[in-house]
Design an enzyme around this catalytic site. Structure first.
Site, PDB file in Angstrom:
ATOM      1  N   CYS B  96      14.549 -10.250  30.604  1.00 58.13           N
ATOM      2  CA  CYS B  96      15.355  -9.203  31.230  1.00 58.13           C
ATOM      3  C   CYS B  96      15.552  -9.527  32.702  1.00 58.13           C
ATOM      4  CB  CYS B  96      14.679  -7.858  31.077  1.00 58.13           C
ATOM      5  SG  CYS B  96      13.094  -7.810  31.902  1.00 58.13           S
ATOM      6  N   CYS B  99      12.516 -10.166  34.876  1.00 52.57           N
ATOM      7  CA  CYS B  99      11.902 -11.496  34.739  1.00 52.57           C
ATOM      8  C   CYS B  99      12.571 -12.470  35.708  1.00 52.57           C
ATOM      9  CB  CYS B  99      12.071 -12.037  33.327  1.00 52.57           C
ATOM     10  SG  CYS B  99      11.238 -11.110  32.062  1.00 52.57           S
ATOM     11  N   ASP B 511      16.800  -6.562   7.032  1.00 54.88           N
ATOM     12  CA  ASP B 511      15.539  -7.279   6.946  1.00 54.88           C
ATOM     13  C   ASP B 511      14.455  -6.224   7.181  1.00 54.88           C
ATOM     14  OD1 ASP B 511      13.590  -9.418   7.173  1.00 54.88           O
ATOM     15  OD2 ASP B 511      13.597  -8.947   9.305  1.00 54.88           O
TER      16      ASP B 511
END
Lengths: 55, 821
Positions: B96, B99, B511
């Site tokens: 992000c 960071c 999933d």
């Protein structure tokens, strides 16, 4: 008539100036990271020294 | 070194860097002033709920053993700039904006580093430093120290070529846009002059300037269209490009001709077509930007080196035998390799000796670590967690499971754009039809005895009128609004073709792990059996023990305990079974039932409120949860139930999708009990368990072959082939990079309710695109016969063209309607 021609000339010169600026911007990579600046403007350049660092 | 967790960003950092602040009687620690500031701001605004609401459930990068960065790998890329050194590196682990901020600030504070800039999209850092003050290994270690890993930045030729193409399009579009805006000044003056009258000299000056301004648009900006249409003409193959080239060139030629005759000019039409289409192409190329990096990312997973056992022939000697590091490409079937804890398994193989657990989650989707003993199969690219393994390689190179996944992604990506082919085919008929009409019209007028001038003018006007001005605008504009709307809802869309596919979706496949569930085990229930122990005591003991283990289920227990830990001595971990250690003078065991039973802990304490352990734990095991037992002094003292929780909004999302008469299925690599339990809880009746990555792809393929249009939502590498195979692939924003690269759209906020919203938005957008295209063609259908009859007044044609463009713009704005979800 000469006023008109002068104004046309002026607008073309200004336009070409803007166009050259645009070419420079693309070549120097100003468009490579369109995402970053909106976060960067929120960064403070200097943090107060007394608060950051090792206590 | 002691490490703390930041109260705001959850970053783990050395205790010596901590910033401590007291708030409401409790002490909070922060990694930096930024986090502290935001934390106080949020608290002062009374928005504390943020901290309980946020979901930081990214699986993140697999826990690798922190290795010293290999400086040698970077040296080749270091450049010399004005006496300083400069290097481009790729920083892995950036998730992000904070960071990026952290890395930039942290690096630029190092003495000798003069410039650091990280690209938000590509995570490429450009670092400049003074070699006399600091050296490269110190910089790399600094990045490593804050939890990111530096990697050499190498672009494949394919990616470089695509970037160059995108930049080329931008320059061409920018130039065309600049010229068109200049041109408009003169065109509007000329149109005004048509109605109000204009001085003949002024008119000529304006027309000449307009002609000069349009020329570079045609010859430079329009070059790609010209080139492709000329080569297409050679093979009698007509595309959209041919139409654009024919239209703009004939408009230009016609205008020059009219200029000399003193008629009305159409230079703006010629320039506008090219400008608008270039804008569409540029938007398309940037949106698709990252798609083909998928394969590069996948190959990164494969380890580069293997540790071959050379000195032993006897199995018992192997663990201590000498080893030699070889390049992966030199690894052969039948080689014996040694894999240390924390290392990646170099290639597919069979365990000869040793005992450990491996994390195959990124490849197969199996969420739990798998136990491996002699005879077990290993998958290359998965991670060895605890013990040393000696294995014989059974498959290498293109035969491995990982290569199979990579190939599946490649195949699925190359076979995608069928819609494009259809559109091109229609244009392929439309273009020759228009050209034939134009020629026939000219011939007809000549036969009827009109002058050559007049006949030619009418023929060319047919070509000009047929120009796809609003057609060029119809789709890109709608797509642009669609993308903006989607991104404000947290959906990142990679390309416009997804709209058409989405509007036809009649089956959604989820999933399981990480998509409809949080993707990370968490402690759901603690059942204290020993009533004498203090209420929180069992958890405290369990957390203290698990703190020394790397197991993901153990981490769930550790994370649930936020306070001080107890001292543990005589620690021992038994892979696949559990751990033991001495706590408060007692030998405590935590693990599965068999592990405790083997160590004679199988009874219930005297004061137990229950009579049978089975009765207690059976319901949990049946619903797919994992039960962990804690015991000491001959008795089981507590039971922990760990499960992967359903996402909070999963049910709402499922209901909203079902309301649209869309089928829903869950597919998973997990076992059938867990899969059925989870999908049942989300309100989904269909569930398919035990699916391999290729199995998921085949499942989607089979459904689509049966006429269904599938939206697949997934998060892992194991979903990547299925995501590319499905009509629309949707990845979770906290999923793996590869899943995001393979998908057509990414859910940045991991909010499943965005899926029904997205389906609705696409249906509306697609309807509007169809209306736009219909109107653009309708304009042609009406205008072309008028042009053929010679009755179309030039100004009426220009007005109709503007009206048709305006209609397309206003109609496209209707996409911005508000929706329930």
């Amino acid at each position: 008539m000469w006023t008109l021609i002068f104004l046309i000339f002026l607008s073309l010169v200004l336009g070409i100036g803007a166009w050259l600026f645009f070419i420079w911007a693309v070549k120097s990579g100003q468009y490579d990271d369109p995402e970053g600046p909106k976060y960067r403007m929120l960064d403070d350049d200097e943090e107060p020294d007394n608060k950051k660092g090792h206590p | 070194m002691e490490r703390l967790t930041c109260s705001h960003c959850l970053l783990s950092f050395p205790a010596s860097d901590a910033l401590r602040t007291e708030y409401d009687g409790t002490e909070h620690v922060f990694c930096c002033n930024g986090c502290r500031g935001v934390f106080l701001l949020i608290r002062n605004e009374g928005l504390d709920a943020f901290y309980s609401k946020r979901r930081w459930d990214s699986p993140g990068r697999p826990a690798e053993v922190a290795k010293e960065p290999d400086t040698a790998a970077f040296l080749a890329d270091v450049m010399e700039v004005d006496g300083d050194k400069e290097l481009d590196i790729f920083i892995d682990g950036i998730r992000c904006a904070s960071c990026v901020w952290l890395n930039e600030k942290f690096l630029s504070r190092a003495e000798g580093v003069s410039h650091v800039r990280i690209n938000f999209a590509t995570h490429r850092a450009k670092i400049r430093w003074d070699p006399a003050v600091i050296d490269i290994s110190a910089i790399l270690q600094r990045i490593q120290a804050i939890g990111y890993s530096p990697k050499p930045y190498r672009e494949s030729e394919q990616i470089q070529a695509r970037r160059a193409e995108s930049r080329d399009l931008l320059v061409r579009f920018g130039t065309a846009a600049f010229l068109s805006s200049q041109l408009m000044i003169y065109s509007i003056a000329l149109y005004a002059g048509y109605f109000q009258g204009i001085d003949q000299k002024t008119k000529i000056i304006f027309e000449v300037i307009a002609a000069l301004l349009t020329l570079p648009v045609l010859l430079y900006s329009g070059m790609p269209f010209m080139r492709s249409s000329v080569s297409g003409l050679w093979h009698l193959h007509f595309t959209m490009d041919s139409l654009i080239a024919t239209g703009s060139v004939s408009a230009y030629v016609y205008s020059v001709y009219q200029m000399f005759r003193g008629g009305t000019v159409y230079f703006d039409t010629s320039a506008m077509i090219i400008t608008l289409i270039l804008l569409g192409r540029y938007l398309e190329s940037t949106a698709k930007g990252r798609a083909s990096e998928t394969i590069a990312k996948l190959t990164e997973l494969a380890p580069v080196e293997a540790r071959i056992v050379t000195g032993a022939h006897d199995i018992s000697d192997m663990p201590s035998a000498e080893t030699e590091m070889v390049q992966l490409s030199a690894l052969k079937t039948g080689d014996i390799v040694k894999i240390l804890p924390g290392e990646k398994i170099p290639s597919d193989g069979i365990v000869i000796c040793g005992e450990s657990e491996t994390d195959e989650s990124i490849l197969t989707g199996e969420s739990r670590p798998l136990r491996k003993t002699a005879g077990s199969e290993l998958i290359g690219g998965s991670i060895n967690l605890f013990g040393m393994l000696i294995a014989r390689i059974t498959r290498t190179g293109r035969d491995t499971v990982l290569s199979g996944i990579i190939k599946a992604v490649e195949d699925a990506q190359s076979g995608k754009p069928q819609i494009q082919i259809l559109a091109d085919r229609i244009v392929g008929y439309f273009v020759p039809a228009i050209i034939i009409t134009a020629i026939a019209t000219t011939a007809l007028y000549l036969l009827k005895g009109f002058s050559t001038d007049h006949s030619l003018m009418i023929g060319i006007s047919v070509l000009v009128i047929a120009c796809p001005c609003s057609l060029g605008l119809a789709t890109p504009l709608a797509v642009l609004i669609f993308t903006t709307m989607a991104s404000s809802r947290g959906i990142l869309v990679k390309g416009g073709e997804v709209i058409e596919n989405l509007s036809r979706i009649d089956h959604v496949v989820f999933d399981k792990t990480g998509t409809i569930t949080e993707g990370k085990p968490s402690l759901r229930e603690i059942i204290r059996i020993d009533r004498e122990a203090e209420e929180t005591y069992p958890l405290k003991v369990a957390a203290s023990l698990e703190n020394l283990s790397e197991h993901s289920l153990g981490q769930a227990i550790r994370d649930a305990w936020k306070h001080d830990l107890l001292n543990v001595s005589d620690f021992r971990a038994v892979p696949g079974r559990g751990i033991e250690g001495r706590v408060d003078g007692r030998r405590c065991l935590i693990g599965n039932r068999a592990f405790l039973a083997e160590n004679d802990i199988d009874s219930l304490p005297d004061n137990s409120p229950i009579t049978s352990l089975d009765e207690l734990t059976d319901p949990f095991e049946r619903s797919g949860d994992t039960v962990i037992y804690l015991g000491w002094s001959d008795a089981v003292r507590a039971v922990f139930v760990v499960s992967d929780c359903l996402r909070e909004e999963a049910k709402d999302a499922v209901n909203a999708i079902a309301e649209r008469n869309i089928n829903i299925t869950v597919i998973s690599g997990d076992n059938s009990i867990t899969t059925a339990a989870v999908s049942g809880a989300a309100g989904i009746r269909n569930a398919e368990a035990g699916m391999s990555p290729a199995g998921k792809r085949d499942y989607i393929h089979a459904l689509q072959a049966g006429g269904s249009h599938i939206l697949m939502a997934g998060d892992g590498i194991n979903d990547a082939p299925a995501l590319t195979e499905a009509s629309v692939g949707m990845a979770m924003g906290r999923g793996t990079d590869i899943a995001m690269e393979s998908a057509d759209a990414v859910l940045i906020r991991n909010d499943l309710t965005a899926i029904p919203y997205f389906i609705g938005l696409s249906a509306r957008t697609y309807r509007i695109i169809k209306q736009n295209i219909f109107w653009a063609f309708f304009y042609n259908i009406v205008a072309v016969p008028l042009a053929v009859s010679g009755a179309l007044h030039p100004i009426v044609a220009a007005g109709a063209m503007a009206a048709s463009s305006l209609f397309v713009v206003i109609n496209s704005l209707r996409i911005r309607k508000k929706d329930k979800f």
